[in-house]
Write a protein that holds these residues in place. Structure first.
Motif, PDB file in Angstrom:
ATOM      1  N   CYS A  41      57.326  51.223  54.775  1.00  0.00           N
ATOM      2  CA  CYS A  41      57.447  50.280  53.660  1.00  0.00           C
ATOM      3  C   CYS A  41      57.114  50.966  52.339  1.00  0.00           C
ATOM      4  CB  CYS A  41      56.537  49.080  53.900  1.00  0.00           C
ATOM      5  SG  CYS A  41      56.421  47.955  52.508  1.00  0.00           S
ATOM      6  N   GLY A  42      55.925  51.556  52.232  1.00  0.00           N
ATOM      7  CA  GLY A  42      55.538  52.301  51.035  1.00  0.00           C
ATOM      8  C   GLY A  42      55.132  51.461  49.840  1.00  0.00           C
ATOM      9  N   GLY A  43      54.986  50.139  50.002  1.00  0.00           N
ATOM     10  CA  GLY A  43      54.560  49.291  48.890  1.00  0.00           C
ATOM     11  C   GLY A  43      53.114  49.565  48.512  1.00  0.00           C
ATOM     12  N   HIS A  44      52.780  49.380  47.246  1.00  0.00           N
ATOM     13  CA  HIS A  44      51.407  49.615  46.782  1.00  0.00           C
ATOM     14  C   HIS A  44      50.484  48.547  47.333  1.00  0.00           C
ATOM     15  CE1 HIS A  44      52.486  52.283  43.121  1.00  0.00           C
ATOM     16  NE2 HIS A  44      53.287  52.480  44.126  1.00  0.00           N
ATOM     17  N   LEU A  45      49.273  48.949  47.685  1.00  0.00           N
ATOM     18  CA  LEU A  45      48.262  48.001  48.137  1.00  0.00           C
ATOM     19  C   LEU A  45      47.469  47.549  46.929  1.00  0.00           C
ATOM     20  CD1 LEU A  45      46.958  49.758  51.348  1.00  0.00           C
ATOM     21  CD2 LEU A  45      48.820  48.131  51.098  1.00  0.00           C
ATOM     22  N   LYS A  46      47.478  46.259  46.695  1.00  0.00           N
ATOM     23  CA  LYS A  46      46.785  45.704  45.533  1.00  0.00           C
ATOM     24  C   LYS A  46      45.722  44.738  46.008  1.00  0.00           C
ATOM     25  CE  LYS A  46      50.666  46.351  42.602  1.00  0.00           C
ATOM     26  NZ  LYS A  46      51.261  46.032  41.356  1.00  0.00           N
ATOM     27  N   ARG A  47      44.622  44.698  45.272  1.00  0.00           N
ATOM     28  CA  ARG A  47      43.546  43.760  45.605  1.00  0.00           C
ATOM     29  C   ARG A  47      44.106  42.358  45.527  1.00  0.00           C
ATOM     30  NH1 ARG A  47      37.762  43.258  44.866  1.00  0.00           N
ATOM     31  NH2 ARG A  47      37.341  41.359  46.019  1.00  0.00           N
ATOM     32  N   TRP A  48      43.873  41.563  46.556  1.00  0.00           N
ATOM     33  CA  TRP A  48      44.444  40.224  46.633  1.00  0.00           C
ATOM     34  C   TRP A  48      43.330  39.201  46.553  1.00  0.00           C
ATOM     35  CZ3 TRP A  48      45.886  37.112  51.429  1.00  0.00           C
ATOM     36  CH2 TRP A  48      46.690  36.031  51.081  1.00  0.00           C
ATOM     37  N   PHE A  49      43.381  38.368  45.544  1.00  0.00           N
ATOM     38  CA  PHE A  49      42.416  37.291  45.376  1.00  0.00           C
ATOM     39  C   PHE A  49      43.035  36.024  45.953  1.00  0.00           C
ATOM     40  CE2 PHE A  49      41.485  40.476  42.197  1.00  0.00           C
ATOM     41  CZ  PHE A  49      40.125  40.652  42.387  1.00  0.00           C
ATOM     42  N   TYR A  50      42.908  35.881  47.256  1.00  0.00           N
ATOM     43  CA  TYR A  50      43.584  34.800  47.978  1.00  0.00           C
ATOM     44  C   TYR A  50      43.050  33.419  47.626  1.00  0.00           C
ATOM     45  CZ  TYR A  50      39.515  35.687  50.943  1.00  0.00           C
ATOM     46  OH  TYR A  50      38.251  35.899  51.399  1.00  0.00           O
ATOM     47  N   ALA A  51      41.835  33.333  47.116  1.00  0.00           N
ATOM     48  CA  ALA A  51      41.266  32.025  46.780  1.00  0.00           C
ATOM     49  C   ALA A  51      42.005  31.373  45.614  1.00  0.00           C
ATOM     50  CB  ALA A  51      39.786  32.152  46.450  1.00  0.00           C
ATOM     51  N   THR A  52      42.666  32.180  44.766  1.00  0.00           N
ATOM     52  CA  THR A  52      43.397  31.629  43.622  1.00  0.00           C
ATOM     53  C   THR A  52      44.911  31.666  43.819  1.00  0.00           C
ATOM     54  OG1 THR A  52      43.372  33.786  42.529  1.00  0.00           O
ATOM     55  CG2 THR A  52      41.578  32.275  42.005  1.00  0.00           C
ATOM     56  N   ASP A  53      45.388  32.133  44.958  1.00  0.00           N
ATOM     57  CA  ASP A  53      46.822  32.209  45.244  1.00  0.00           C
ATOM     58  C   ASP A  53      47.313  30.831  45.672  1.00  0.00           C
ATOM     59  OD1 ASP A  53      49.387  32.670  46.260  1.00  0.00           O
ATOM     60  OD2 ASP A  53      48.849  34.650  47.005  1.00  0.00           O
ATOM     61  N   VAL A  54      48.264  30.259  44.922  1.00  0.00           N
ATOM     62  CA  VAL A  54      48.752  28.903  45.177  1.00  0.00           C
ATOM     63  C   VAL A  54      49.394  28.797  46.555  1.00  0.00           C
ATOM     64  CG1 VAL A  54      50.342  27.127  44.362  1.00  0.00           C
ATOM     65  CG2 VAL A  54      49.079  28.501  42.721  1.00  0.00           C
ATOM     66  N   GLU A  87      34.210  53.136  56.067  1.00  0.00           N
ATOM     67  CA  GLU A  87      33.677  54.432  55.649  1.00  0.00           C
ATOM     68  C   GLU A  87      33.671  54.594  54.134  1.00  0.00           C
ATOM     69  OE1 GLU A  87      36.084  57.291  57.650  1.00  0.00           O
ATOM     70  OE2 GLU A  87      35.598  56.507  59.626  1.00  0.00           O
ATOM     71  N   GLU A  88      34.466  53.798  53.419  1.00  0.00           N
ATOM     72  CA  GLU A  88      34.540  53.889  51.961  1.00  0.00           C
ATOM     73  C   GLU A  88      33.563  52.922  51.306  1.00  0.00           C
ATOM     74  OE1 GLU A  88      38.905  55.162  50.574  1.00  0.00           O
ATOM     75  OE2 GLU A  88      38.749  53.112  51.244  1.00  0.00           O
ATOM     76  N   ALA A  89      33.128  53.271  50.117  1.00  0.00           N
ATOM     77  CA  ALA A  89      32.260  52.368  49.352  1.00  0.00           C
ATOM     78  C   ALA A  89      33.085  51.166  48.901  1.00  0.00           C
ATOM     79  CB  ALA A  89      31.696  53.091  48.138  1.00  0.00           C
ATOM     80  N   PRO A  90      32.502  49.969  48.909  1.00  0.00           N
ATOM     81  CA  PRO A  90      33.254  48.787  48.468  1.00  0.00           C
ATOM     82  C   PRO A  90      33.615  48.887  46.989  1.00  0.00           C
ATOM     83  CG  PRO A  90      30.980  48.209  48.956  1.00  0.00           C
ATOM     84  CD  PRO A  90      31.171  49.639  49.336  1.00  0.00           C
ATOM     85  N   ARG A  91      34.785  48.363  46.646  1.00  0.00           N
ATOM     86  CA  ARG A  91      35.258  48.411  45.260  1.00  0.00           C
ATOM     87  C   ARG A  91      35.100  47.073  44.565  1.00  0.00           C
ATOM     88  NH1 ARG A  91      38.925  53.008  44.728  1.00  0.00           N
ATOM     89  NH2 ARG A  91      38.998  54.007  46.762  1.00  0.00           N
TER      90      ARG A  91
END
Length: 97
Positions: A41-54, A87-91
């Motif tokens: 697919c290769g789409g960019h991974l973006k932070r998703w704020f699902y609580a505000t997604d209609v 393993e990664e620090a939270p962003r």
């Protein structure tokens, strides 16, 4: 001699009824889901704020399973959800300089 076991390279992640969920690899920035032809697919991974997604508010299974403020990333093309790598620090925290 014992046969070598074929373990699943992807760790098991809790799947949701209407979403595909994967675990991000360290420093992963693009989607690695393959389609029927084997193309990534290769789409960019973006932070998703699902609580505000209609649209997600109508479905509601992500918030039900994980609460309101979980750090989740979503592919911009195929909409696969990715959980952060442990393993990664939270962003999700504030920036520190």
């Amino acid at each position: 001699m014992q046969p070598i076991s074929q373990e699943n390279p992807e760790p098991q992640v809790e799947q949701l009824p209407r979403h595909t969920v994967k675990l991000k690899k360290p420093l992963q920035r693009s989607c690695n889901v393959k389609d029927a032809k084997g193309k990534i697919c290769g789409g960019h991974l973006k932070r998703w704020f699902y609580a505000t997604d209609v649209i997600e508010q109508e479905c509601g299974d992500v918030e039900q399973a994980w609460g309101k403020n979980r750090e989740v990333y979503r592919c911009e093309h195929c909409k696969t959800l990715y959980l952060p790598n442990p393993e990664e620090a939270p962003r999700s925290g504030t920036l520190s300089y």
